[in-house]
Motif scaffolding. Sequence first.
Motif, PDB file in Angstrom:
ATOM      1  N   ARG A  61       0.842  -1.199   0.000  1.00  0.00           N
ATOM      2  CA  ARG A  61       0.000   0.000   0.000  1.00  0.00           C
ATOM      3  C   ARG A  61       0.882   1.257   0.000  1.00  0.00           C
ATOM      4  NH1 ARG A  61      -1.957   3.874   3.073  1.00  0.00           N
ATOM      5  NH2 ARG A  61      -0.862   3.260   4.958  1.00  0.00           N
ATOM      6  N   LEU A  62       1.881   1.284   0.855  1.00  0.00           N
ATOM      7  CA  LEU A  62       2.775   2.442   0.921  1.00  0.00           C
ATOM      8  C   LEU A  62       3.646   2.557  -0.328  1.00  0.00           C
ATOM      9  CD1 LEU A  62       3.867   2.377   4.663  1.00  0.00           C
ATOM     10  CD2 LEU A  62       2.354   4.022   3.549  1.00  0.00           C
ATOM     11  N   PHE A  63       4.074   1.428  -0.879  1.00  0.00           N
ATOM     12  CA  PHE A  63       4.902   1.486  -2.075  1.00  0.00           C
ATOM     13  C   PHE A  63       4.109   2.083  -3.232  1.00  0.00           C
ATOM     14  CE2 PHE A  63       6.823   0.202  -5.992  1.00  0.00           C
ATOM     15  CZ  PHE A  63       8.170   0.414  -5.751  1.00  0.00           C
ATOM     16  N   ASP A  64       2.892   1.575  -3.407  1.00  0.00           N
ATOM     17  CA  ASP A  64       2.066   2.056  -4.512  1.00  0.00           C
ATOM     18  C   ASP A  64       1.769   3.550  -4.383  1.00  0.00           C
ATOM     19  OD1 ASP A  64       2.027  -0.472  -5.602  1.00  0.00           O
ATOM     20  OD2 ASP A  64       0.024  -0.975  -4.857  1.00  0.00           O
ATOM     21  N   GLY A  65       1.622   4.037  -3.139  1.00  0.00           N
ATOM     22  CA  GLY A  65       1.246   5.430  -2.943  1.00  0.00           C
ATOM     23  C   GLY A  65       2.394   6.388  -2.708  1.00  0.00           C
ATOM     24  N   LYS A  66       3.577   5.890  -2.327  1.00  0.00           N
ATOM     25  CA  LYS A  66       4.656   6.789  -1.923  1.00  0.00           C
ATOM     26  C   LYS A  66       5.987   6.453  -2.561  1.00  0.00           C
ATOM     27  CE  LYS A  66       7.186   7.989   2.316  1.00  0.00           C
ATOM     28  NZ  LYS A  66       7.263   7.774   3.751  1.00  0.00           N
ATOM     29  N   ALA A  92       7.038   4.383  -4.993  1.00  0.00           N
ATOM     30  CA  ALA A  92       7.164   4.377  -6.454  1.00  0.00           C
ATOM     31  C   ALA A  92       7.257   5.800  -6.987  1.00  0.00           C
ATOM     32  CB  ALA A  92       5.995   3.635  -7.088  1.00  0.00           C
ATOM     33  N   ALA A  93       6.494   6.718  -6.389  1.00  0.00           N
ATOM     34  CA  ALA A  93       6.530   8.126  -6.816  1.00  0.00           C
ATOM     35  C   ALA A  93       7.893   8.760  -6.552  1.00  0.00           C
ATOM     36  CB  ALA A  93       5.432   8.914  -6.107  1.00  0.00           C
ATOM     37  N   LEU A  94       8.647   8.200  -5.611  1.00  0.00           N
ATOM     38  CA  LEU A  94       9.981   8.710  -5.293  1.00  0.00           C
ATOM     39  C   LEU A  94      11.058   8.051  -6.154  1.00  0.00           C
ATOM     40  CD1 LEU A  94       9.707   8.820  -1.390  1.00  0.00           C
ATOM     41  CD2 LEU A  94       9.630  10.762  -2.974  1.00  0.00           C
ATOM     42  N   GLY A  95      10.627   7.193  -7.080  1.00  0.00           N
ATOM     43  CA  GLY A  95      11.575   6.548  -7.981  1.00  0.00           C
ATOM     44  C   GLY A  95      12.230   5.301  -7.434  1.00  0.00           C
ATOM     45  N   MET A  96      11.719   4.756  -6.327  1.00  0.00           N
ATOM     46  CA  MET A  96      12.288   3.533  -5.750  1.00  0.00           C
ATOM     47  C   MET A  96      11.752   2.327  -6.504  1.00  0.00           C
ATOM     48  SD  MET A  96      12.026   4.462  -1.764  1.00  0.00           S
ATOM     49  CE  MET A  96      12.586   6.044  -1.184  1.00  0.00           C
ATOM     50  N   THR A  97      12.563   1.288  -6.615  1.00  0.00           N
ATOM     51  CA  THR A  97      12.147   0.110  -7.364  1.00  0.00           C
ATOM     52  C   THR A  97      11.988  -1.096  -6.454  1.00  0.00           C
ATOM     53  OG1 THR A  97      14.435  -0.453  -7.865  1.00  0.00           O
ATOM     54  CG2 THR A  97      13.267   0.892  -9.480  1.00  0.00           C
ATOM     55  N   TRP A  98      11.102  -1.977  -6.890  1.00  0.00           N
ATOM     56  CA  TRP A  98      10.799  -3.224  -6.191  1.00  0.00           C
ATOM     57  C   TRP A  98      10.053  -4.089  -7.189  1.00  0.00           C
ATOM     58  CZ3 TRP A  98       5.486  -3.887  -4.351  1.00  0.00           C
ATOM     59  CH2 TRP A  98       5.273  -5.090  -3.688  1.00  0.00           C
ATOM     60  N   GLN A 137       5.386 -10.539  -3.303  1.00  0.00           N
ATOM     61  CA  GLN A 137       5.739 -10.720  -1.887  1.00  0.00           C
ATOM     62  C   GLN A 137       7.124 -11.340  -1.731  1.00  0.00           C
ATOM     63  OE1 GLN A 137       2.692 -12.527   0.488  1.00  0.00           O
ATOM     64  NE2 GLN A 137       3.805 -12.238   2.388  1.00  0.00           N
ATOM     65  N   GLN A 138       7.535 -12.199  -2.628  1.00  0.00           N
ATOM     66  CA  GLN A 138       8.839 -12.848  -2.489  1.00  0.00           C
ATOM     67  C   GLN A 138       9.998 -11.980  -2.990  1.00  0.00           C
ATOM     68  OE1 GLN A 138       6.252 -13.958  -4.267  1.00  0.00           O
ATOM     69  NE2 GLN A 138       6.877 -14.749  -6.248  1.00  0.00           N
ATOM     70  N   ASP A 139       9.702 -10.824  -3.585  1.00  0.00           N
ATOM     71  CA  ASP A 139      10.766  -9.925  -4.037  1.00  0.00           C
ATOM     72  C   ASP A 139      11.319  -9.131  -2.867  1.00  0.00           C
ATOM     73  OD1 ASP A 139      10.389 -10.729  -6.680  1.00  0.00           O
ATOM     74  OD2 ASP A 139       8.943  -9.130  -7.081  1.00  0.00           O
ATOM     75  N   ARG A 140      12.648  -8.948  -2.867  1.00  0.00           N
ATOM     76  CA  ARG A 140      13.302  -8.161  -1.815  1.00  0.00           C
ATOM     77  C   ARG A 140      13.219  -6.682  -2.145  1.00  0.00           C
ATOM     78  NH1 ARG A 140      16.893 -10.300   1.798  1.00  0.00           N
ATOM     79  NH2 ARG A 140      18.344  -8.582   1.572  1.00  0.00           N
ATOM     80  N   PHE A 141      13.022  -5.872  -1.110  1.00  0.00           N
ATOM     81  CA  PHE A 141      13.079  -4.421  -1.245  1.00  0.00           C
ATOM     82  C   PHE A 141      14.433  -4.018  -0.684  1.00  0.00           C
ATOM     83  CE2 PHE A 141      11.815  -0.058   0.352  1.00  0.00           C
ATOM     84  CZ  PHE A 141      11.715   0.514  -0.902  1.00  0.00           C
ATOM     85  N   GLU A 142      15.415  -3.909  -1.546  1.00  0.00           N
ATOM     86  CA  GLU A 142      16.807  -3.734  -1.123  1.00  0.00           C
ATOM     87  C   GLU A 142      17.040  -2.497  -0.267  1.00  0.00           C
ATOM     88  OE1 GLU A 142      19.069  -6.000  -1.268  1.00  0.00           O
ATOM     89  OE2 GLU A 142      17.849  -7.349  -2.475  1.00  0.00           O
ATOM     90  N   ARG A 143      16.236  -1.475  -0.470  1.00  0.00           N
ATOM     91  CA  ARG A 143      16.416  -0.249   0.307  1.00  0.00           C
ATOM     92  C   ARG A 143      16.087  -0.477   1.786  1.00  0.00           C
ATOM     93  NH1 ARG A 143      13.764   4.472   1.864  1.00  0.00           N
ATOM     94  NH2 ARG A 143      15.081   6.289   1.651  1.00  0.00           N
ATOM     95  N   GLY A 144      15.209  -1.420   2.057  1.00  0.00           N
ATOM     96  CA  GLY A 144      14.778  -1.692   3.431  1.00  0.00           C
ATOM     97  C   GLY A 144      13.563  -0.872   3.819  1.00  0.00           C
ATOM     98  N   TRP A 145      12.741  -1.437   4.648  1.00  0.00           N
ATOM     99  CA  TRP A 145      11.479  -0.817   5.056  1.00  0.00           C
ATOM    100  C   TRP A 145      11.320  -0.960   6.559  1.00  0.00           C
ATOM    101  CZ3 TRP A 145       6.595  -3.184   6.505  1.00  0.00           C
ATOM    102  CH2 TRP A 145       5.514  -2.307   6.489  1.00  0.00           C
ATOM    103  N   THR A 146      10.944   0.129   7.217  1.00  0.00           N
ATOM    104  CA  THR A 146      10.715   0.124   8.657  1.00  0.00           C
ATOM    105  C   THR A 146       9.226  -0.072   8.927  1.00  0.00           C
ATOM    106  OG1 THR A 146      12.570   1.627   8.972  1.00  0.00           O
ATOM    107  CG2 THR A 146      11.009   1.435  10.788  1.00  0.00           C
ATOM    108  N   ILE A 147       8.902  -0.961   9.841  1.00  0.00           N
ATOM    109  CA  ILE A 147       7.506  -1.226  10.189  1.00  0.00           C
ATOM    110  C   ILE A 147       6.915   0.034  10.824  1.00  0.00           C
ATOM    111  CG2 ILE A 147       5.935  -2.642  11.563  1.00  0.00           C
ATOM    112  CD1 ILE A 147       8.176  -4.821  11.529  1.00  0.00           C
ATOM    113  N   PRO A 148       5.833   0.581  10.244  1.00  0.00           N
ATOM    114  CA  PRO A 148       5.226   1.783  10.831  1.00  0.00           C
ATOM    115  C   PRO A 148       4.595   1.464  12.193  1.00  0.00           C
ATOM    116  CG  PRO A 148       4.296   1.309   8.650  1.00  0.00           C
ATOM    117  CD  PRO A 148       5.163   0.163   9.032  1.00  0.00           C
TER     118      PRO A 148
END
Length: 171
Positions: A125-130, A132-138, A142-153
């Motif tokens: 939900r956050l990726f689709d809304g935030k 991706a707009a910042l140019g981050m890739t993923w 679900q099995q794909d890694r988000f190399e930048r890392g994500w903090t649990i809100p």
Amino acid sequence: MNQLDADAIITSLRTGTWTTADLVRIAHALAQHGKNTTSILGQFGEELVAKAFNGTVAPFHQKAFDVRTPKHGDLQVKTFSVGKRAGVIRSFTHDVVTVEIDPATASVRSAKLYAADDLYAEFKRLFDGKYAALGMTWGGRQQDRFERGWTIPSGVVPSTDVTDRFRSTEM
């Protein structure tokens, strides 16, 4: 501290009689002087989770999870000190246990269990809304890694308080 004091501590460490909890308390003292102690704290959290969930700590080179358990499967562990926040996750394929440690006493202040599916849903939900707009890739799955890392809100993703499991596992 003089060299003789340091040598005495090193000799004591090499005897293997100190517990990981002792090392956490030492790490806390080191952190007060600006030293990085993340890996000691992380190892301690993994040992605590393994004991609390009747599991085993995975080898250091294992990616995506830290502890293998018979009932809860493979778990990621994120250990952090009081006043800090849990480290980032890059994989959404395993449930996550966050463990907040009071480093002065090496005791568990709180622990939460997050389901991988709940983490993935909020991240997506956050990726689709935030993000991706910042140019981050993923990769988008679900099995794909988000190399930048994500903090649990905080307070957004459902979790189960598992702190009581650690009351009898303190090392």
